[in-house]
Write a protein that holds these residues in place. Sequence first.
Motif, PDB file in Angstrom:
ATOM      1  N   LEU A  57       0.829  -1.203   0.000  1.00 33.18           N
ATOM      2  CA  LEU A  57       0.000   0.000   0.000  1.00 33.18           C
ATOM      3  C   LEU A  57       0.868   1.260   0.000  1.00 33.18           C
ATOM      4  O   LEU A  57       0.635   2.179  -0.766  1.00 33.18           O
ATOM      5  N   PHE A  82      -3.109  -6.640  -2.218  1.00 29.41           N
ATOM      6  CA  PHE A  82      -2.271  -5.818  -1.352  1.00 29.41           C
ATOM      7  C   PHE A  82      -1.570  -6.700  -0.333  1.00 29.41           C
ATOM      8  O   PHE A  82      -2.170  -7.633   0.206  1.00 29.41           O
ATOM      9  N   THR A  84       0.320  -5.551   3.014  1.00 25.60           N
ATOM     10  CA  THR A  84       0.568  -4.304   3.711  1.00 25.60           C
ATOM     11  C   THR A  84       0.423  -4.413   5.221  1.00 25.60           C
ATOM     12  O   THR A  84      -0.361  -5.232   5.709  1.00 25.60           O
ATOM     13  N   SER A  87      -3.394  -2.539   6.501  1.00 23.86           N
ATOM     14  CA  SER A  87      -4.638  -3.079   5.939  1.00 23.86           C
ATOM     15  C   SER A  87      -5.885  -2.414   6.510  1.00 23.86           C
ATOM     16  O   SER A  87      -6.915  -2.366   5.838  1.00 23.86           O
ATOM     17  N   ARG A  88      -5.792  -1.863   7.705  1.00 24.47           N
ATOM     18  CA  ARG A  88      -6.959  -1.192   8.296  1.00 24.47           C
ATOM     19  C   ARG A  88      -7.282   0.116   7.594  1.00 24.47           C
ATOM     20  O   ARG A  88      -8.366   0.652   7.755  1.00 24.47           O
ATOM     21  N   LEU A  90      -7.585   0.375   4.440  1.00 23.14           N
ATOM     22  CA  LEU A  90      -8.331   0.043   3.228  1.00 23.14           C
ATOM     23  C   LEU A  90      -9.825  -0.044   3.527  1.00 23.14           C
ATOM     24  O   LEU A  90     -10.229  -0.513   4.583  1.00 23.14           O
ATOM     25  N   LEU A  94     -11.510  -2.784  -0.541  1.00 17.98           N
ATOM     26  CA  LEU A  94     -10.059  -2.928  -0.708  1.00 17.98           C
ATOM     27  C   LEU A  94      -9.497  -2.065  -1.829  1.00 17.98           C
ATOM     28  O   LEU A  94      -8.531  -2.427  -2.492  1.00 17.98           O
ATOM     29  N   VAL A 100      -6.339  -8.737   0.393  1.00 11.63           N
ATOM     30  CA  VAL A 100      -5.255  -8.129   1.146  1.00 11.63           C
ATOM     31  C   VAL A 100      -4.693  -9.162   2.112  1.00 11.63           C
ATOM     32  O   VAL A 100      -5.427  -9.974   2.666  1.00 11.63           O
ATOM     33  N   ALA A 102      -2.131  -9.143   5.454  1.00 13.88           N
ATOM     34  CA  ALA A 102      -1.521  -8.225   6.417  1.00 13.88           C
ATOM     35  C   ALA A 102      -0.082  -8.624   6.712  1.00 13.88           C
ATOM     36  O   ALA A 102       0.230  -9.800   6.867  1.00 13.88           O
ATOM     37  N   ARG A 135      -7.904 -11.368   3.443  1.00 14.43           N
ATOM     38  CA  ARG A 135      -9.262 -10.817   3.351  1.00 14.43           C
ATOM     39  C   ARG A 135      -9.584 -10.605   1.877  1.00 14.43           C
ATOM     40  O   ARG A 135      -8.794 -10.010   1.147  1.00 14.43           O
TER      41      ARG A 135
END
Length: 149
Positions: A57, A82, A84, A87-88, A90, A94, A100, A102, A135
């Motif tokens: 990200l 992603f 990253t 992630s929160r 996004l 997404l 994604v 994490a 996710r």
Amino acid sequence: MSEPLRVLLVEDEALILMQLEMLLEDAGHLIVGTAMRAEEGVALLLETRPDLVFVDLRLAGDSSGVAVVQSAREIGGITCVFITANSRQLTDELEGAAAVIAKPFSGSVLEDTLAFLEQALRRPPPELAVPHGMRVAPAARESWALMEG
């Protein structure tokens, strides 16, 4: 394994980039390019037309992986994931990516994710369950005909 996935890596952390390259190559997939900045990633998207892009990200030079994902969507036929620690940040959608993962992540999470993505992209719906630590965006869930749960 079916035909190898053509994968672009857009990641500015050298150790993570090497880990991704090694895992993908060991699984028989083809790395079509690597980039550390969004503009490099976008140029490689146009040049290589990969099947799959793993993108961070936050990238070098204050660039964002969201720009890479948006460009991939405009081109069409390219799936982005992603990877990253943010992630929160996004949205539930997404930002247009399919999924994604994490950071930090383990090698086994990457292996499970790669096996799942290979099935999802080559022969949907995937027989494997969504891997722990991954996710999936609602649009990808629908496209891959994933069951809820």
